[in-house]
Design a protein around this motif. Structure first.
Motif, PDB file in Angstrom:
ATOM      1  N   MET B   1     -59.957 -72.314 -11.470  1.00  0.00           N
ATOM      2  CA  MET B   1     -60.053 -70.949 -10.970  1.00  0.00           C
ATOM      3  C   MET B   1     -58.694 -70.249 -11.048  1.00  0.00           C
ATOM      4  O   MET B   1     -58.601 -69.056 -10.887  1.00  0.00           O
ATOM      5  CB  MET B   1     -60.520 -70.951  -9.513  1.00  0.00           C
ATOM      6  CG  MET B   1     -61.918 -71.536  -9.346  1.00  0.00           C
ATOM      7  SD  MET B   1     -63.137 -70.628 -10.322  1.00  0.00           S
ATOM      8  CE  MET B   1     -64.600 -71.585  -9.985  1.00  0.00           C
ATOM      9  N   ILE B   2     -57.630 -71.004 -11.203  1.00  0.00           N
ATOM     10  CA  ILE B   2     -56.287 -70.455 -11.183  1.00  0.00           C
ATOM     11  C   ILE B   2     -55.506 -70.996 -12.374  1.00  0.00           C
ATOM     12  O   ILE B   2     -55.917 -71.964 -13.005  1.00  0.00           O
ATOM     13  CB  ILE B   2     -55.565 -70.854  -9.882  1.00  0.00           C
ATOM     14  CG1 ILE B   2     -56.147 -72.191  -9.421  1.00  0.00           C
ATOM     15  CG2 ILE B   2     -55.751 -69.799  -8.823  1.00  0.00           C
ATOM     16  CD1 ILE B   2     -55.343 -72.850  -8.403  1.00  0.00           C
ATOM     17  N   PRO B   3     -54.370 -70.384 -12.682  1.00  0.00           N
ATOM     18  CA  PRO B   3     -53.598 -70.884 -13.825  1.00  0.00           C
ATOM     19  C   PRO B   3     -53.178 -72.334 -13.591  1.00  0.00           C
ATOM     20  O   PRO B   3     -52.996 -72.763 -12.466  1.00  0.00           O
ATOM     21  CB  PRO B   3     -52.398 -69.946 -13.893  1.00  0.00           C
ATOM     22  CG  PRO B   3     -52.360 -69.235 -12.591  1.00  0.00           C
ATOM     23  CD  PRO B   3     -53.745 -69.235 -12.044  1.00  0.00           C
ATOM     24  N   ALA B   4     -53.008 -73.066 -14.660  1.00  0.00           N
ATOM     25  CA  ALA B   4     -52.726 -74.500 -14.562  1.00  0.00           C
ATOM     26  C   ALA B   4     -51.414 -74.768 -13.847  1.00  0.00           C
ATOM     27  O   ALA B   4     -51.187 -75.857 -13.363  1.00  0.00           O
ATOM     28  CB  ALA B   4     -52.706 -75.114 -15.946  1.00  0.00           C
ATOM     29  N   HIS B   5     -50.560 -73.782 -13.765  1.00  0.00           N
ATOM     30  CA  HIS B   5     -49.352 -73.946 -12.974  1.00  0.00           C
ATOM     31  C   HIS B   5     -48.849 -72.570 -12.594  1.00  0.00           C
ATOM     32  O   HIS B   5     -49.304 -71.555 -13.087  1.00  0.00           O
ATOM     33  CB  HIS B   5     -48.295 -74.709 -13.752  1.00  0.00           C
ATOM     34  CG  HIS B   5     -47.879 -73.998 -14.995  1.00  0.00           C
ATOM     35  ND1 HIS B   5     -48.582 -74.071 -16.167  1.00  0.00           N
ATOM     36  CD2 HIS B   5     -46.858 -73.151 -15.234  1.00  0.00           C
ATOM     37  CE1 HIS B   5     -47.996 -73.326 -17.080  1.00  0.00           C
ATOM     38  NE2 HIS B   5     -46.948 -72.751 -16.551  1.00  0.00           N
ATOM     39  N   PRO B  26     -59.177 -63.037  -8.948  1.00  0.00           N
ATOM     40  CA  PRO B  26     -58.400 -64.136  -9.545  1.00  0.00           C
ATOM     41  C   PRO B  26     -59.285 -65.208 -10.190  1.00  0.00           C
ATOM     42  O   PRO B  26     -58.884 -65.821 -11.175  1.00  0.00           O
ATOM     43  CB  PRO B  26     -57.613 -64.704  -8.353  1.00  0.00           C
ATOM     44  CG  PRO B  26     -57.445 -63.526  -7.435  1.00  0.00           C
ATOM     45  CD  PRO B  26     -58.739 -62.744  -7.557  1.00  0.00           C
ATOM     46  N   ARG B  27     -60.476 -65.386  -9.638  1.00  0.00           N
ATOM     47  CA  ARG B  27     -61.378 -66.409 -10.198  1.00  0.00           C
ATOM     48  C   ARG B  27     -61.886 -66.022 -11.577  1.00  0.00           C
ATOM     49  O   ARG B  27     -62.386 -66.863 -12.312  1.00  0.00           O
ATOM     50  CB  ARG B  27     -62.570 -66.615  -9.259  1.00  0.00           C
ATOM     51  CG  ARG B  27     -62.120 -67.061  -7.883  1.00  0.00           C
ATOM     52  CD  ARG B  27     -63.280 -67.231  -6.926  1.00  0.00           C
ATOM     53  NE  ARG B  27     -62.759 -67.405  -5.574  1.00  0.00           N
ATOM     54  CZ  ARG B  27     -63.416 -67.965  -4.577  1.00  0.00           C
ATOM     55  NH1 ARG B  27     -64.645 -68.399  -4.773  1.00  0.00           N
ATOM     56  NH2 ARG B  27     -62.877 -68.092  -3.400  1.00  0.00           N
ATOM     57  N   ASN B  30     -57.677 -65.333 -13.843  1.00  0.00           N
ATOM     58  CA  ASN B  30     -56.729 -66.417 -14.084  1.00  0.00           C
ATOM     59  C   ASN B  30     -57.253 -67.435 -15.095  1.00  0.00           C
ATOM     60  O   ASN B  30     -56.480 -67.868 -15.971  1.00  0.00           O
ATOM     61  CB  ASN B  30     -56.289 -67.034 -12.753  1.00  0.00           C
ATOM     62  CG  ASN B  30     -55.352 -66.087 -12.000  1.00  0.00           C
ATOM     63  OD1 ASN B  30     -54.695 -65.249 -12.626  1.00  0.00           O
ATOM     64  ND2 ASN B  30     -55.304 -66.183 -10.688  1.00  0.00           N
ATOM     65  N   CYS B  41     -50.452 -64.686 -13.797  1.00  0.00           N
ATOM     66  CA  CYS B  41     -51.230 -64.926 -12.580  1.00  0.00           C
ATOM     67  C   CYS B  41     -51.608 -63.607 -11.922  1.00  0.00           C
ATOM     68  O   CYS B  41     -50.734 -62.778 -11.648  1.00  0.00           O
ATOM     69  CB  CYS B  41     -50.437 -65.789 -11.599  1.00  0.00           C
ATOM     70  SG  CYS B  41     -51.380 -66.247 -10.123  1.00  0.00           S
ATOM     71  N   LEU B  42     -52.901 -63.404 -11.726  1.00  0.00           N
ATOM     72  CA  LEU B  42     -53.396 -62.255 -10.971  1.00  0.00           C
ATOM     73  C   LEU B  42     -53.252 -62.566  -9.480  1.00  0.00           C
ATOM     74  O   LEU B  42     -53.807 -63.560  -9.005  1.00  0.00           O
ATOM     75  CB  LEU B  42     -54.861 -61.976 -11.318  1.00  0.00           C
ATOM     76  CG  LEU B  42     -55.400 -60.622 -10.834  1.00  0.00           C
ATOM     77  CD1 LEU B  42     -55.097 -59.551 -11.894  1.00  0.00           C
ATOM     78  CD2 LEU B  42     -56.896 -60.678 -10.567  1.00  0.00           C
ATOM     79  N   VAL B  43     -52.515 -61.730  -8.757  1.00  0.00           N
ATOM     80  CA  VAL B  43     -52.208 -61.983  -7.344  1.00  0.00           C
ATOM     81  C   VAL B  43     -52.713 -60.818  -6.490  1.00  0.00           C
ATOM     82  O   VAL B  43     -52.212 -59.697  -6.621  1.00  0.00           O
ATOM     83  CB  VAL B  43     -50.689 -62.129  -7.133  1.00  0.00           C
ATOM     84  CG1 VAL B  43     -50.376 -62.414  -5.674  1.00  0.00           C
ATOM     85  CG2 VAL B  43     -50.121 -63.215  -8.026  1.00  0.00           C
TER      86      VAL B  43
END
Lengths: 267, 267
Positions: B1-5, B26-27, B30, B41-43
């Motif tokens: 659901m999020i970037p790998a790092h 973000p789901r 990202n 990263c979408l924050v």
């Protein structure tokens, strides 16, 4: 390495840095937040020193802000923005952790020294009744020196590449803690109960060792604040049978203390 | 659901919203960033409308900012901050995507309509030579109507719970596209080549259907913009053998177009 999810319900902890590219703190903090059951996310933001105060003021108005983490070069400027300061921030003049209190004002504290002392105590290597030798009098070394003095260490020897900075730190320590014996005596390693590497030597393979481990007594302990790897200094001390603590526990204790501080933030 | 790092090298795409708690973008974004090989990263950031302009100005100075995503209630205010506007932003008066160009000025665009048309075309349901019936004339419906007109649709029937808004939209369409036939004729479903649900009906199980699918001809297609679930309307049309497209492809095409826009950002 990151929180299990990220959504509008996630509370943000921006880490402000300049430059920002090298910042790896999310790999430490975000798993710690998740392990504590907190839907928080540490987010690196590159902020120029000239924009620092205005950025902090604007972030204070972000609805899902939990707190701030400050790193180079913002720690002194952060100190200046806080209406309330914790004991380590007052001692050191720097702040690496900020939160907004119920009255809308910033509280700030630093946790380098607390993290060190908590970790040393947890690993049974904090000795206050024997001499402690601290190698390195930069930001980390200064925080550790004051935290050791606050923890009751009575005899502290500070060794630094620039001897003048070590002398200055000892003078500051003696002023704040009149009962402490603090000096820059070179030959002090032979009597140490605890030796501390607070320099960056050992961060890279092949770095020279910050001091000769053969000079430590057999019942001494080593605390090396380098967290990224096991250093040659750690290996040499372990081979001699000395108790050895690396930098990772210091980070873990610092992060735990910071989380407790941020949890005190106004809702 | 999020970037790998997430690290200091990560480029940030804040999504500004008020309230922010419900934001789940973000789901969507990202994983799309990661799939495109982008360390972005979408924050989500909760920003009050009164703080919007100042927050955007401060974010413009963040070193690792890639761009902004705007959602309710900031889309019109975002439009006002942009020195340059894309065609859909000019048509609709709203902006959901911003980037900083080489001259330091904001460019803005909206991608709701483009996302719809790209998805409809990719699924073979975009027909410009048969009547199109659009149900819903809110933000999404308006964007879709203008995008359909820009894509060459010649006959568009707009149905809306508040008929006055549908009349207004048709008037705006005829002004911008003098050759289009746009009206609010109720009985138009029977001749439609494509029917579109642009209302929120179907988002929740048990919602009434936005229109009676039995009235559509057997060779018509349905595009339902609800992405969260397969709606009862989609099921009823599929059971009749109609071609059916849900809201997910519209989002995918919108995100792809936004990524391309943000990639045009100044380094």
């Amino acid at each position: 390495m990151i929180p299990a999810h990220l959504s509008g319900a996630t509370r943000l902890v921006p880490i402000l840095a300049h430059p920002v590219d090298h910042v790896r703190a999310p790999r430490i903090y975000n798993p710690a937040f998740a392990a504590a059951g907190l839907d928080w996310c540490l987010v690196p933001m590159g902020v120029h020193p000239g924009d620092f105060a205005a950025t902090v003021a604007q972030l204070a108005r972000v609805g899902n802000l939990q707190g701030l983490n400050l790193t180079i070069p913002h720690k002194a400027a952060a100190h200046a923005l806080c209406a309330r300061l914790g004991p380590e921030a007052r001692r050191t003049g720097v702040v690496n952790t900020m939160r907004i209190d119920a009255d809308g004002q910033w509280s700030g504290e630093s946790f380098d020294g607390v993290g060190f002392v908590d970790a040393a105590r947890a690993h049974g290597v904090l000795c206050i009744d024997r001499p402690v030798v601290l190698v390195g009098a930069g930001g980390a070394g200064t925080a550790i020196a004051f935290a050791l003095a606050a923890a009751g260490v009575r005899e502290l020897h500070v060794v630094n590449r620039e001897a003048e900075r070590a002398e200055q730190l000892c003078a500051e320590l003696r002023k704040a803690y009149p009962d402490i014996h603090a000096d820059t005596r070179a030959g002090s390693l032979g009597g140490a109960g605890l030796a501390i590497n607070a320099t960056s030597l050992g961060l890279h393979a092949g770095d020279p060792m910050p001091f000769d481990p053969a000079r430590l007594p057999a019942d001494a302990a080593l605390f090396d604040i380098i967290a990224a790897r096991d250093t040659e200094l750690m290996a040499a001390c372990a081979a001699r049978g000395l108790r050895v603590v690396g930098g990772k526990p210091m980070i873990d204790h610092q992060v735990a203390a910071q989380i407790a501080f941020w949890r005190g933030a106004a809702a």
